[in-house]
Design a protein around this motif. Structure first.
Motif, PDB file in Angstrom:
ATOM      1  N   SER A  15       0.817  -1.212   0.000  1.00 21.31           N
ATOM      2  CA  SER A  15       0.000   0.000   0.000  1.00 21.31           C
ATOM      3  C   SER A  15       0.854   1.267   0.000  1.00 21.31           C
ATOM      4  O   SER A  15       0.499   2.266  -0.620  1.00 21.31           O
ATOM      5  CB  SER A  15      -0.911   0.023   1.230  1.00 21.31           C
ATOM      6  OG  SER A  15      -1.764  -1.082   1.219  1.00 21.31           O
ATOM      7  N   PHE A  16       1.976   1.212   0.705  1.00 24.27           N
ATOM      8  CA  PHE A  16       2.815   2.400   0.857  1.00 24.27           C
ATOM      9  C   PHE A  16       4.104   2.308   0.052  1.00 24.27           C
ATOM     10  O   PHE A  16       5.081   2.989   0.359  1.00 24.27           O
ATOM     11  CB  PHE A  16       3.155   2.607   2.336  1.00 24.27           C
ATOM     12  CG  PHE A  16       1.951   2.770   3.200  1.00 24.27           C
ATOM     13  CD1 PHE A  16       1.051   3.797   2.973  1.00 24.27           C
ATOM     14  CD2 PHE A  16       1.693   1.898   4.240  1.00 24.27           C
ATOM     15  CE1 PHE A  16      -0.066   3.955   3.766  1.00 24.27           C
ATOM     16  CE2 PHE A  16       0.594   2.044   5.041  1.00 24.27           C
ATOM     17  CZ  PHE A  16      -0.301   3.075   4.803  1.00 24.27           C
ATOM     18  N   LEU A  17       4.116   1.507  -0.991  1.00 26.69           N
ATOM     19  CA  LEU A  17       5.337   1.185  -1.711  1.00 26.69           C
ATOM     20  C   LEU A  17       6.085   2.413  -2.216  1.00 26.69           C
ATOM     21  O   LEU A  17       7.288   2.532  -2.017  1.00 26.69           O
ATOM     22  CB  LEU A  17       4.996   0.263  -2.884  1.00 26.69           C
ATOM     23  CG  LEU A  17       6.104  -0.586  -3.432  1.00 26.69           C
ATOM     24  CD1 LEU A  17       6.685  -1.467  -2.356  1.00 26.69           C
ATOM     25  CD2 LEU A  17       5.581  -1.447  -4.559  1.00 26.69           C
ATOM     26  N   ARG A  18       5.427   3.340  -2.826  1.00 27.94           N
ATOM     27  CA  ARG A  18       6.105   4.502  -3.420  1.00 27.94           C
ATOM     28  C   ARG A  18       5.818   5.794  -2.671  1.00 27.94           C
ATOM     29  O   ARG A  18       5.718   6.860  -3.268  1.00 27.94           O
ATOM     30  CB  ARG A  18       5.694   4.637  -4.875  1.00 27.94           C
ATOM     31  CG  ARG A  18       6.157   3.452  -5.686  1.00 27.94           C
ATOM     32  CD  ARG A  18       5.937   3.645  -7.122  1.00 27.94           C
ATOM     33  NE  ARG A  18       6.353   2.442  -7.827  1.00 27.94           N
ATOM     34  CZ  ARG A  18       6.752   2.445  -9.071  1.00 27.94           C
ATOM     35  NH1 ARG A  18       6.775   3.559  -9.750  1.00 27.94           N
ATOM     36  NH2 ARG A  18       7.110   1.324  -9.641  1.00 27.94           N
ATOM     37  N   THR A  19       5.672   5.661  -1.371  1.00 23.62           N
ATOM     38  CA  THR A  19       5.427   6.840  -0.550  1.00 23.62           C
ATOM     39  C   THR A  19       6.504   6.930   0.526  1.00 23.62           C
ATOM     40  O   THR A  19       7.319   6.033   0.694  1.00 23.62           O
ATOM     41  CB  THR A  19       4.047   6.764   0.134  1.00 23.62           C
ATOM     42  OG1 THR A  19       4.060   5.698   1.073  1.00 23.62           O
ATOM     43  CG2 THR A  19       2.939   6.538  -0.887  1.00 23.62           C
ATOM     44  N   GLU A  20       6.467   8.010   1.261  1.00 24.40           N
ATOM     45  CA  GLU A  20       7.396   8.174   2.380  1.00 24.40           C
ATOM     46  C   GLU A  20       7.014   7.299   3.567  1.00 24.40           C
ATOM     47  O   GLU A  20       7.780   7.149   4.506  1.00 24.40           O
ATOM     48  CB  GLU A  20       7.433   9.648   2.814  1.00 24.40           C
ATOM     49  CG  GLU A  20       8.065  10.566   1.786  1.00 24.40           C
ATOM     50  CD  GLU A  20       9.518  10.205   1.505  1.00 24.40           C
ATOM     51  OE1 GLU A  20      10.265   9.895   2.468  1.00 24.40           O
ATOM     52  OE2 GLU A  20       9.896  10.201   0.321  1.00 24.40           O
ATOM     53  N   ALA A  21       5.819   6.716   3.534  1.00 19.34           N
ATOM     54  CA  ALA A  21       5.364   5.847   4.610  1.00 19.34           C
ATOM     55  C   ALA A  21       5.886   4.414   4.457  1.00 19.34           C
ATOM     56  O   ALA A  21       5.535   3.545   5.244  1.00 19.34           O
ATOM     57  CB  ALA A  21       3.841   5.840   4.655  1.00 19.34           C
ATOM     58  N   ASN A  22       6.722   4.167   3.476  1.00 19.90           N
ATOM     59  CA  ASN A  22       7.323   2.855   3.272  1.00 19.90           C
ATOM     60  C   ASN A  22       8.426   2.662   4.319  1.00 19.90           C
ATOM     61  O   ASN A  22       9.613   2.755   4.037  1.00 19.90           O
ATOM     62  CB  ASN A  22       7.881   2.738   1.855  1.00 19.90           C
ATOM     63  CG  ASN A  22       8.360   1.350   1.518  1.00 19.90           C
ATOM     64  OD1 ASN A  22       8.281   0.434   2.325  1.00 19.90           O
ATOM     65  ND2 ASN A  22       8.864   1.203   0.309  1.00 19.90           N
ATOM     66  N   LEU A  23       8.007   2.369   5.537  1.00 19.26           N
ATOM     67  CA  LEU A  23       8.935   2.322   6.661  1.00 19.26           C
ATOM     68  C   LEU A  23       9.916   1.171   6.581  1.00 19.26           C
ATOM     69  O   LEU A  23      11.025   1.257   7.109  1.00 19.26           O
ATOM     70  CB  LEU A  23       8.144   2.227   7.968  1.00 19.26           C
ATOM     71  CG  LEU A  23       7.195   3.375   8.266  1.00 19.26           C
ATOM     72  CD1 LEU A  23       6.452   3.126   9.564  1.00 19.26           C
ATOM     73  CD2 LEU A  23       7.949   4.683   8.317  1.00 19.26           C
ATOM     74  N   PHE A  24       9.543   0.064   5.944  1.00 21.89           N
ATOM     75  CA  PHE A  24      10.414  -1.105   5.873  1.00 21.89           C
ATOM     76  C   PHE A  24      11.209  -1.170   4.575  1.00 21.89           C
ATOM     77  O   PHE A  24      11.842  -2.171   4.286  1.00 21.89           O
ATOM     78  CB  PHE A  24       9.602  -2.385   6.049  1.00 21.89           C
ATOM     79  CG  PHE A  24       9.228  -2.687   7.464  1.00 21.89           C
ATOM     80  CD1 PHE A  24       9.893  -2.106   8.530  1.00 21.89           C
ATOM     81  CD2 PHE A  24       8.212  -3.569   7.744  1.00 21.89           C
ATOM     82  CE1 PHE A  24       9.548  -2.395   9.831  1.00 21.89           C
ATOM     83  CE2 PHE A  24       7.865  -3.879   9.047  1.00 21.89           C
ATOM     84  CZ  PHE A  24       8.543  -3.287  10.090  1.00 21.89           C
ATOM     85  N   ASN A  25      11.175  -0.093   3.783  1.00 22.04           N
ATOM     86  CA  ASN A  25      11.960   0.004   2.552  1.00 22.04           C
ATOM     87  C   ASN A  25      11.688  -1.182   1.622  1.00 22.04           C
ATOM     88  O   ASN A  25      12.597  -1.780   1.057  1.00 22.04           O
ATOM     89  CB  ASN A  25      13.453   0.099   2.877  1.00 22.04           C
ATOM     90  CG  ASN A  25      14.268   0.552   1.688  1.00 22.04           C
ATOM     91  OD1 ASN A  25      13.772   1.247   0.810  1.00 22.04           O
ATOM     92  ND2 ASN A  25      15.523   0.149   1.651  1.00 22.04           N
ATOM     93  N   MET A  26      10.431  -1.536   1.471  1.00 24.94           N
ATOM     94  CA  MET A  26      10.056  -2.683   0.637  1.00 24.94           C
ATOM     95  C   MET A  26      10.019  -2.303  -0.829  1.00 24.94           C
ATOM     96  O   MET A  26       9.829  -1.145  -1.188  1.00 24.94           O
ATOM     97  CB  MET A  26       8.682  -3.204   1.037  1.00 24.94           C
ATOM     98  CG  MET A  26       8.618  -3.832   2.378  1.00 24.94           C
ATOM     99  SD  MET A  26       6.978  -4.510   2.626  1.00 24.94           S
ATOM    100  CE  MET A  26       7.203  -5.276   4.196  1.00 24.94           C
ATOM    101  N   ASN A  27      10.197  -3.319  -1.657  1.00 22.63           N
ATOM    102  CA  ASN A  27       9.935  -3.180  -3.080  1.00 22.63           C
ATOM    103  C   ASN A  27       8.949  -4.280  -3.468  1.00 22.63           C
ATOM    104  O   ASN A  27       8.506  -5.058  -2.619  1.00 22.63           O
ATOM    105  CB  ASN A  27      11.227  -3.219  -3.908  1.00 22.63           C
ATOM    106  CG  ASN A  27      12.049  -4.475  -3.668  1.00 22.63           C
ATOM    107  OD1 ASN A  27      11.532  -5.490  -3.232  1.00 22.63           O
ATOM    108  ND2 ASN A  27      13.336  -4.393  -3.962  1.00 22.63           N
ATOM    109  N   VAL A  28       8.589  -4.371  -4.727  1.00 20.73           N
ATOM    110  CA  VAL A  28       7.579  -5.340  -5.153  1.00 20.73           C
ATOM    111  C   VAL A  28       8.059  -6.764  -4.882  1.00 20.73           C
ATOM    112  O   VAL A  28       7.276  -7.622  -4.465  1.00 20.73           O
ATOM    113  CB  VAL A  28       7.229  -5.135  -6.644  1.00 20.73           C
ATOM    114  CG1 VAL A  28       6.298  -6.224  -7.138  1.00 20.73           C
ATOM    115  CG2 VAL A  28       6.607  -3.779  -6.860  1.00 20.73           C
ATOM    116  N   THR A  29       9.337  -7.015  -5.098  1.00 21.99           N
ATOM    117  CA  THR A  29       9.880  -8.351  -4.843  1.00 21.99           C
ATOM    118  C   THR A  29       9.721  -8.726  -3.380  1.00 21.99           C
ATOM    119  O   THR A  29       9.367  -9.870  -3.053  1.00 21.99           O
ATOM    120  CB  THR A  29      11.359  -8.405  -5.245  1.00 21.99           C
ATOM    121  OG1 THR A  29      11.493  -7.947  -6.591  1.00 21.99           O
ATOM    122  CG2 THR A  29      11.903  -9.795  -5.126  1.00 21.99           C
ATOM    123  N   THR A  30       9.976  -7.789  -2.499  1.00 16.56           N
ATOM    124  CA  THR A  30       9.822  -8.050  -1.069  1.00 16.56           C
ATOM    125  C   THR A  30       8.382  -8.424  -0.740  1.00 16.56           C
ATOM    126  O   THR A  30       8.133  -9.367   0.016  1.00 16.56           O
ATOM    127  CB  THR A  30      10.238  -6.813  -0.252  1.00 16.56           C
ATOM    128  OG1 THR A  30      11.499  -6.360  -0.683  1.00 16.56           O
ATOM    129  CG2 THR A  30      10.288  -7.122   1.221  1.00 16.56           C
TER     130      THR A  30
END
Length: 150
Positions: free
Chosen positions: A99-114
């Motif tokens: 949900s937060f993939l391309r926002t500043e709220a991506n706290l766990f630094n995830m990408n689609v693969t993750t």
């Protein structure tokens, strides 16, 4: 009552759950060393095994992987409970990451693969939790009767 009891492949499912916990633990340890020195929930370019991570997500992976491995080692249907609840937790984290993939709220630094790997791991843990239950012969018989009722 619809969860299988004494499934013939129960040891295999238990081993699969343990291997999933081991993967999470190894990923977390590798991510911990790769992202040490960076902010705890920072967004950087740190990747381990093709998955984005940071120190916070690495600690999360180590904790969840360790809990799953401990449950697998203890057994006694505690592994079933731990696998199911860990699966739900990982699903929530992966969906929040998506949900937060391309926002500043991506706290766990995830990408689609993750997200994809976490969702697959959660489904594997859920499967291991559903088919790993051990019980008495009476519980197995009750499950068989409930299964055959249409």
């Amino acid at each position: 009552m619809h969860t299988p009891v004494n499934h013939p492949a129960q040891p295999i499912y238990r081993a699969i759950g343990g291997l999933t916990g081991l993967y999470l633990l190894v990923f977390g340890v590798l991510g911990f060393f790769a992202s040490s020195g960076e902010p705890f929930i920072g967004r950087g370019d740190t990747q381990i095994l093709g998955q984005g991570t940071n120190l916070g997500f690495s600690v999360f992976s180590v904790v969840v992987g360790g809990i799953v491995l401990a449950g697998t080692a203890i057994g006694r249907n505690l592994d079933v409970l731990i696998n199911q609840w860990s699966a739900y937790l990982i699903m929530v984290v992966s969906l929040a990451g998506l949900s937060f993939l391309r926002t500043e709220a991506n706290l766990f630094n995830m990408n689609v693969t993750t997200v994809v790997v976490l969702m697959a791991a959660s489904l594997v843990l859920l499967m291991a939790g559903m088919y790993g239950k051990v019980g008495s012969d009476d519980e197995h018989e009750a499950w068989q009767k409930a299964r055959l009722v249409l």
